[in-house]
Design a protein around this motif. Structure first.
Motif, PDB file in Angstrom:
ATOM      1  N   LEU A 246       0.818  -1.191   0.064  1.00  0.00           N
ATOM      2  CA  LEU A 246       0.098   0.127  -0.070  1.00  0.00           C
ATOM      3  C   LEU A 246       0.951   1.223  -0.046  1.00  0.00           C
ATOM      4  O   LEU A 246       1.867   1.191   0.647  1.00  0.00           O
ATOM      5  N   THR A 247       0.408   2.360  -0.626  1.00  0.00           N
ATOM      6  CA  THR A 247       1.156   3.533  -0.631  1.00  0.00           C
ATOM      7  C   THR A 247       0.359   4.551   0.383  1.00  0.00           C
ATOM      8  O   THR A 247      -0.900   4.888   0.171  1.00  0.00           O
ATOM      9  N   GLY A 248       0.916   5.205   1.207  1.00  0.00           N
ATOM     10  CA  GLY A 248       0.476   5.930   2.142  1.00  0.00           C
ATOM     11  C   GLY A 248      -0.803   5.228   3.018  1.00  0.00           C
ATOM     12  O   GLY A 248      -0.406   4.337   3.358  1.00  0.00           O
ATOM     13  N   THR A 249      -1.998   5.957   3.074  1.00  0.00           N
ATOM     14  CA  THR A 249      -3.169   5.327   3.576  1.00  0.00           C
ATOM     15  C   THR A 249      -3.682   4.597   2.558  1.00  0.00           C
ATOM     16  O   THR A 249      -5.009   4.326   2.557  1.00  0.00           O
ATOM     17  N   GLY A 250      -3.384   4.563   1.059  1.00  0.00           N
ATOM     18  CA  GLY A 250      -4.244   4.192  -0.079  1.00  0.00           C
ATOM     19  C   GLY A 250      -5.143   5.291  -0.499  1.00  0.00           C
ATOM     20  O   GLY A 250      -5.043   6.303  -0.254  1.00  0.00           O
ATOM     21  N   ALA A 251      -6.001   4.924  -1.391  1.00  0.00           N
ATOM     22  CA  ALA A 251      -6.434   3.418  -1.698  1.00  0.00           C
ATOM     23  C   ALA A 251      -5.524   2.717  -2.672  1.00  0.00           C
ATOM     24  O   ALA A 251      -5.507   1.525  -2.956  1.00  0.00           O
ATOM     25  N   CYS A 252      -4.642   3.465  -3.256  1.00  0.00           N
ATOM     26  CA  CYS A 252      -3.474   2.816  -4.376  1.00  0.00           C
ATOM     27  C   CYS A 252      -2.614   1.917  -3.661  1.00  0.00           C
ATOM     28  O   CYS A 252      -2.161   1.826  -2.756  1.00  0.00           O
ATOM     29  N   VAL A 253      -2.622   0.749  -4.541  1.00  0.00           N
ATOM     30  CA  VAL A 253      -1.652  -0.196  -4.170  1.00  0.00           C
ATOM     31  C   VAL A 253      -0.533  -0.430  -5.277  1.00  0.00           C
ATOM     32  O   VAL A 253      -0.923  -0.278  -6.339  1.00  0.00           O
ATOM     33  N   PHE A 254       0.639  -0.929  -5.085  1.00  0.00           N
ATOM     34  CA  PHE A 254       1.576  -1.114  -5.971  1.00  0.00           C
ATOM     35  C   PHE A 254       2.238  -2.141  -6.138  1.00  0.00           C
ATOM     36  O   PHE A 254       2.700  -2.919  -4.803  1.00  0.00           O
ATOM     37  N   ALA A 255       2.847  -2.688  -7.210  1.00  0.00           N
ATOM     38  CA  ALA A 255       3.845  -3.524  -7.494  1.00  0.00           C
ATOM     39  C   ALA A 255       5.026  -3.444  -8.069  1.00  0.00           C
ATOM     40  O   ALA A 255       5.208  -2.748  -8.753  1.00  0.00           O
ATOM     41  N   ARG A 256       6.126  -3.970  -7.365  1.00  0.00           N
ATOM     42  CA  ARG A 256       7.547  -3.763  -7.968  1.00  0.00           C
ATOM     43  C   ARG A 256       8.017  -4.561  -8.920  1.00  0.00           C
ATOM     44  O   ARG A 256       7.959  -5.854  -8.775  1.00  0.00           O
ATOM     45  N   LEU A 257       8.208  -4.004 -10.367  1.00  0.00           N
ATOM     46  CA  LEU A 257       8.955  -4.912 -11.160  1.00  0.00           C
ATOM     47  C   LEU A 257      10.174  -4.697 -11.640  1.00  0.00           C
ATOM     48  O   LEU A 257      10.464  -3.308 -11.480  1.00  0.00           O
ATOM     49  N   GLU A 258      11.080  -5.650 -12.065  1.00  0.00           N
ATOM     50  CA  GLU A 258      12.431  -5.119 -12.616  1.00  0.00           C
ATOM     51  C   GLU A 258      12.568  -4.538 -13.822  1.00  0.00           C
ATOM     52  O   GLU A 258      13.492  -3.485 -14.146  1.00  0.00           O
ATOM     53  N   THR A 259      11.581  -5.107 -14.717  1.00  0.00           N
ATOM     54  CA  THR A 259      11.728  -4.712 -16.122  1.00  0.00           C
ATOM     55  C   THR A 259      10.452  -3.981 -16.543  1.00  0.00           C
ATOM     56  O   THR A 259       9.540  -4.386 -16.132  1.00  0.00           O
ATOM     57  N   GLU A 260      10.596  -2.915 -17.768  1.00  0.00           N
ATOM     58  CA  GLU A 260       9.257  -2.409 -18.352  1.00  0.00           C
ATOM     59  C   GLU A 260       8.425  -3.619 -18.955  1.00  0.00           C
ATOM     60  O   GLU A 260       7.017  -3.569 -18.740  1.00  0.00           O
ATOM     61  N   PRO A 261       9.113  -4.653 -19.458  1.00  0.00           N
ATOM     62  CA  PRO A 261       8.111  -5.625 -20.287  1.00  0.00           C
ATOM     63  C   PRO A 261       7.591  -6.371 -19.059  1.00  0.00           C
ATOM     64  O   PRO A 261       6.136  -6.913 -19.243  1.00  0.00           O
ATOM     65  N   GLN A 262       8.264  -6.726 -17.779  1.00  0.00           N
ATOM     66  CA  GLN A 262       7.334  -7.365 -16.936  1.00  0.00           C
ATOM     67  C   GLN A 262       6.201  -6.401 -16.239  1.00  0.00           C
ATOM     68  O   GLN A 262       5.099  -6.873 -16.002  1.00  0.00           O
ATOM     69  N   ALA A 263       6.514  -5.183 -16.345  1.00  0.00           N
ATOM     70  CA  ALA A 263       5.243  -4.205 -15.859  1.00  0.00           C
ATOM     71  C   ALA A 263       4.314  -4.354 -16.887  1.00  0.00           C
ATOM     72  O   ALA A 263       3.100  -4.353 -16.506  1.00  0.00           O
ATOM     73  N   ASP A 264       4.649  -4.291 -18.280  1.00  0.00           N
ATOM     74  CA  ASP A 264       3.641  -4.286 -19.255  1.00  0.00           C
ATOM     75  C   ASP A 264       2.765  -5.686 -19.057  1.00  0.00           C
ATOM     76  O   ASP A 264       1.669  -5.713 -19.391  1.00  0.00           O
ATOM     77  N   ARG A 265       3.310  -6.846 -18.947  1.00  0.00           N
ATOM     78  CA  ARG A 265       2.578  -8.187 -18.756  1.00  0.00           C
ATOM     79  C   ARG A 265       1.603  -7.999 -17.778  1.00  0.00           C
ATOM     80  O   ARG A 265       0.317  -8.523 -17.880  1.00  0.00           O
TER      81      ARG A 265
END
Length: 293
Positions: A246-265
């Protein structure tokens, strides 16, 4: 979806500037002050995506903001409050038309309102030729909110106090997939919850950085999970695919990816009904790159 970096003409009467999003890569709550504010330790990092402000000089001293934001009066809007503070600091003779292109979800934990205020402060300082230093602008920004100074200073930071005591840091700069699950989180309700963790032992910045992203957490997350099942569902969905938080108190949540293609998928897999985007982590704010500060 990244904001282009504009070329700054010192003689221009119009500036188009980014107001970047932020993530809290770590958020610990270490205590509660007598005034009700919470003592925090957090790591702020910028994203290459955000809102955009167009600032146009007026010679009549008037300040005008477009478009109107539903449910927010001009006097309560952080951009207008920032502009009025700076106008008063400068002697009240300067004016501007301000157009806000709002992309970031309100109340999402991405710092959109604080970032908009910081862009107004730095942008109007440049537009009006005031030449104020960042410490002065950060002092004005702190009167608007605890997150405004980090956007004013423009560097990824370790923050303490209520988030206003900043030490610049250089974090890893991965790609992120950010999801807004379509609910509005009440920050006062989260910080007022009896079960909220408020006694995490303080750690040093060096220890936090040495531990690395795999050890970072957000103390607000358990409370937000209980209060907002849709946020919990988004976190669980992301965590099955990549390290999620979670970032801050939300509502947004995030995932960490090593590469842009991973993020795209991963972005392509996000269920319909959730807003989602990819972004690159940054240590220097694109606003400061645009202004050459």
């Amino acid at each position: 979806m990244s904001d282009a970096i504009p070329h700054l003409d010192p003689a221009a009467d119009t500036l188009v500037l980014p107001a970047p999003a932020k993530l809290n890569r770590l958020l610990h709550i270490t205590g509660r002050r007598p005034d009700g504010y919470h003592e925090l330790q957090t790591l702020f990092q910028f994203l290459d995506i955000g809102d955009t402000l167009t600032l146009r000089r007026r010679e009549d001293g008037e300040l005008r903001l477009t478009p109107a934001i539903d449910g927010v009066d001009d006097e309560d809007n952080l951009v207008m409050r920032a502009a009025r503070l700076l106008q008063a600091e400068a002697g009240g003779r300067r004016g501007a038309e301000i157009h806000l292109d709002k992309r970031l979800p309100m109340g999402g934990g991405l710092g959109g309102g604080s970032s908009d205020a910081a862009t107004a402060l730095l942008g109007l300082d440049a537009l009006w030729g005031l030449g104020l230093d960042l410490e002065t602008l950060a002092r004005l920004g702190l009167a608007l909110g605890a997150d405004v100074p980090v956007f004013v200073h423009g560097h990824a930071a370790w923050a303490e106090g209520i988030g206003e005591r900043l030490t610049p840091v250089s974090l890893d700069t991965p790609w992120f997939v950010v999801i807004h699950p379509g609910v509005t989180v009440s920050t006062p309700a989260v910080f007022g919850a009896p079960e909220l963790t408020r006694d995490t032992p303080p750690i040093t910045m060096a220890r936090a950085l040495q531990g690395g992203a795999g050890s970072w957490r957000n103390d607000c997350e358990p409370t937000v999970r209980r209060q907002y099942p849709e946020v919990a569902r988004a976190l669980d969905w992301l965590a099955r695919r990549a390290p999620a938080m979670l970032t801050g108190t939300g509502a947004c949540v995030f995932a960490r990816l090593e590469t842009e293609p991973q993020a795209d998928r991963l972005l392509a897999e996000v269920p319909k009904g959730w807003q989602a985007f990819k972004a690159h982590g940054l240590n220097r704010s694109p606003l400061h790159a645009a202004l050459g500060r």
